[in-house]
Motif scaffolding. Sequence first.
Motif, PDB file in Angstrom:
ATOM      1  N   PRO A 224     -11.204   7.651   3.499  1.00  0.00           N
ATOM      2  CA  PRO A 224     -12.548   7.328   3.001  1.00  0.00           C
ATOM      3  C   PRO A 224     -13.241   6.296   3.891  1.00  0.00           C
ATOM      4  O   PRO A 224     -12.600   5.379   4.409  1.00  0.00           O
ATOM      5  CB  PRO A 224     -12.275   6.755   1.604  1.00  0.00           C
ATOM      6  N   PHE A 225     -14.558   6.458   4.030  1.00  0.00           N
ATOM      7  CA  PHE A 225     -15.376   5.578   4.864  1.00  0.00           C
ATOM      8  C   PHE A 225     -16.510   4.984   4.040  1.00  0.00           C
ATOM      9  O   PHE A 225     -17.121   5.672   3.222  1.00  0.00           O
ATOM     10  CB  PHE A 225     -16.007   6.364   6.016  1.00  0.00           C
ATOM     11  N   LEU A 226     -16.813   3.709   4.301  1.00  0.00           N
ATOM     12  CA  LEU A 226     -18.025   3.060   3.821  1.00  0.00           C
ATOM     13  C   LEU A 226     -18.786   2.553   5.034  1.00  0.00           C
ATOM     14  O   LEU A 226     -18.267   1.738   5.803  1.00  0.00           O
ATOM     15  CB  LEU A 226     -17.706   1.896   2.883  1.00  0.00           C
ATOM     16  N   LEU A 227     -20.020   3.038   5.217  1.00  0.00           N
ATOM     17  CA  LEU A 227     -20.860   2.660   6.351  1.00  0.00           C
ATOM     18  C   LEU A 227     -22.071   1.898   5.836  1.00  0.00           C
ATOM     19  O   LEU A 227     -22.819   2.398   4.984  1.00  0.00           O
ATOM     20  CB  LEU A 227     -21.315   3.911   7.120  1.00  0.00           C
ATOM     21  N   LEU A 228     -22.281   0.681   6.352  1.00  0.00           N
ATOM     22  CA  LEU A 228     -23.400  -0.161   5.940  1.00  0.00           C
ATOM     23  C   LEU A 228     -24.189  -0.559   7.183  1.00  0.00           C
ATOM     24  O   LEU A 228     -23.602  -0.982   8.188  1.00  0.00           O
ATOM     25  CB  LEU A 228     -22.892  -1.407   5.213  1.00  0.00           C
ATOM     26  N   HIS A 229     -25.525  -0.460   7.114  1.00  0.00           N
ATOM     27  CA  HIS A 229     -26.340  -0.686   8.314  1.00  0.00           C
ATOM     28  C   HIS A 229     -27.743  -1.104   7.890  1.00  0.00           C
ATOM     29  O   HIS A 229     -28.238  -0.703   6.836  1.00  0.00           O
ATOM     30  CB  HIS A 229     -26.423   0.620   9.116  1.00  0.00           C
ATOM     31  N   GLY A 230     -28.388  -1.903   8.726  1.00  0.00           N
ATOM     32  CA  GLY A 230     -29.768  -2.299   8.490  1.00  0.00           C
ATOM     33  C   GLY A 230     -30.737  -1.364   9.192  1.00  0.00           C
ATOM     34  O   GLY A 230     -30.537  -1.016  10.356  1.00  0.00           O
ATOM     35  N   ARG A 231     -31.795  -0.987   8.508  1.00  0.00           N
ATOM     36  CA  ARG A 231     -32.808  -0.128   9.136  1.00  0.00           C
ATOM     37  C   ARG A 231     -33.566  -0.854  10.244  1.00  0.00           C
ATOM     38  O   ARG A 231     -34.153  -0.216  11.123  1.00  0.00           O
ATOM     39  CB  ARG A 231     -33.804   0.363   8.085  1.00  0.00           C
ATOM     40  N   ASP A 261     -33.251  -1.912   4.068  1.00  0.00           N
ATOM     41  CA  ASP A 261     -34.560  -1.737   4.685  1.00  0.00           C
ATOM     42  C   ASP A 261     -34.949  -2.867   5.632  1.00  0.00           C
ATOM     43  O   ASP A 261     -35.495  -2.619   6.706  1.00  0.00           O
ATOM     44  CB  ASP A 261     -35.632  -1.588   3.603  1.00  0.00           C
ATOM     45  N   ASP A 262     -34.726  -4.114   5.267  1.00  0.00           N
ATOM     46  CA  ASP A 262     -35.249  -5.242   6.039  1.00  0.00           C
ATOM     47  C   ASP A 262     -34.197  -5.937   6.896  1.00  0.00           C
ATOM     48  O   ASP A 262     -34.492  -6.964   7.509  1.00  0.00           O
ATOM     49  CB  ASP A 262     -35.870  -6.274   5.086  1.00  0.00           C
ATOM     50  N   ALA A 263     -33.010  -5.400   6.956  1.00  0.00           N
ATOM     51  CA  ALA A 263     -31.912  -6.105   7.619  1.00  0.00           C
ATOM     52  C   ALA A 263     -31.832  -5.744   9.092  1.00  0.00           C
ATOM     53  O   ALA A 263     -31.799  -4.570   9.473  1.00  0.00           O
ATOM     54  CB  ALA A 263     -30.588  -5.789   6.931  1.00  0.00           C
ATOM     55  N   ASP A 264     -31.759  -6.775   9.927  1.00  0.00           N
ATOM     56  CA  ASP A 264     -31.516  -6.625  11.356  1.00  0.00           C
ATOM     57  C   ASP A 264     -29.999  -6.664  11.580  1.00  0.00           C
ATOM     58  O   ASP A 264     -29.207  -6.709  10.636  1.00  0.00           O
ATOM     59  CB  ASP A 264     -32.219  -7.763  12.108  1.00  0.00           C
ATOM     60  N   HIS A 265     -29.592  -6.669  12.824  1.00  0.00           N
ATOM     61  CA  HIS A 265     -28.175  -6.771  13.158  1.00  0.00           C
ATOM     62  C   HIS A 265     -27.600  -8.059  12.572  1.00  0.00           C
ATOM     63  O   HIS A 265     -28.267  -9.086  12.522  1.00  0.00           O
ATOM     64  CB  HIS A 265     -28.030  -6.778  14.683  1.00  0.00           C
ATOM     65  N   MET A 266     -26.371  -7.995  12.111  1.00  0.00           N
ATOM     66  CA  MET A 266     -25.666  -9.121  11.477  1.00  0.00           C
ATOM     67  C   MET A 266     -26.327  -9.544  10.170  1.00  0.00           C
ATOM     68  O   MET A 266     -26.180 -10.673   9.724  1.00  0.00           O
ATOM     69  CB  MET A 266     -25.538 -10.314  12.437  1.00  0.00           C
ATOM     70  N   TRP A 267     -27.105  -8.638   9.570  1.00  0.00           N
ATOM     71  CA  TRP A 267     -27.833  -8.883   8.318  1.00  0.00           C
ATOM     72  C   TRP A 267     -28.909  -9.951   8.483  1.00  0.00           C
ATOM     73  O   TRP A 267     -29.391 -10.500   7.483  1.00  0.00           O
ATOM     74  CB  TRP A 267     -26.902  -9.261   7.166  1.00  0.00           C
ATOM     75  N   LEU A 268     -29.303 -10.263   9.723  1.00  0.00           N
ATOM     76  CA  LEU A 268     -30.355 -11.252   9.926  1.00  0.00           C
ATOM     77  C   LEU A 268     -31.658 -10.777   9.291  1.00  0.00           C
ATOM     78  O   LEU A 268     -32.002  -9.592   9.346  1.00  0.00           O
ATOM     79  CB  LEU A 268     -30.552 -11.518  11.422  1.00  0.00           C
ATOM     80  N   GLY A 269     -32.380 -11.708   8.698  1.00  0.00           N
ATOM     81  CA  GLY A 269     -33.642 -11.396   8.058  1.00  0.00           C
ATOM     82  C   GLY A 269     -33.515 -10.925   6.629  1.00  0.00           C
ATOM     83  O   GLY A 269     -34.528 -10.729   5.955  1.00  0.00           O
TER      84      GLY A 269
END
Length: 296
Positions: A224-231, A261-269
């Motif tokens: 199983p995989f969980l993928l999390l990413h900022g747009r 939606d509002d997250a940059d790399h490393m969850w910045l912003g």
Amino acid sequence: METAPLPPARPAAGGVRMLAGVPCGSLPGARPLELDLWLPPASTTLHPLVIFFHGGGWRLGSRHTIGPAYAGASPNPFEMVAQAGIAVASVDYRLSGEAVFPAQLHDANAAVRWLRARATELGVDPDRIAAWGESAGGHLAELLGLAGAALDGEVGATGPATHVSAVVAWYGPSDLAAVATDAHADPLDETTREAMLLGAPAVSVPELAAQASPLNHVHGGAPPFLLLHGRADRFISHRQSERLHAALAARDVDVSLHLYDDADHMWLGSPPAAIDALRRTIDFLGQHLRAPLPAN
């Protein structure tokens, strides 16, 4: 070194025990591979384990960090995971200034083998081990879940298997040949992080880039995989996680993707994204490793 005595544990938040600088692999002529280990409060049962791989573009970073969004947090993310009944091993691996791919994956596999070989001594379950990483570390976690024995390498302890039972990847690159173009950068630029990992721009070494891309190792038997990413990620486009999600889903792998939606790399912003990503990670690991609930 692989059989050296463990260092003494020191107390951490919420009854967690922390072992710092544990040697887990030796490399002739290079620095030893080390990990930090957070163990849940003492118990008579074996705990599941997640192995964390730091980010930094394969060029920077260390096992001590999990990104600026959690700087100064108390308890820190590793302590929070351990408080939930899941041991955490945060490991170092060779950076691209020290060696090119597949050295980084070989080091990751060495950590899995060492932890599995000494699992009982550590109080962890060798049959419940997951991989988790951010950015470049997410790439390594994805490869651990997908690449198989062909890329195991021979670093460190030999014998134990390197498979993992679940994978969590935060904003990880999964298709190295497309990282530059996805970010609207020059694919022939020799100074990109992926070019330094491969020793040349990905488009110049297509076979190596394919070997280093989790997307090319997708198979129906994946965990199983969980993928999390900022747009809003400016460095690793969310399209990288979307492609991997689509490929895994097409092979009927248990995979979840969540985009912020509002997250940059490393969850910045987006501080809420950082909080939610950690919560989702702990929930996912608890579900797929069947971790016992922490005592009230």
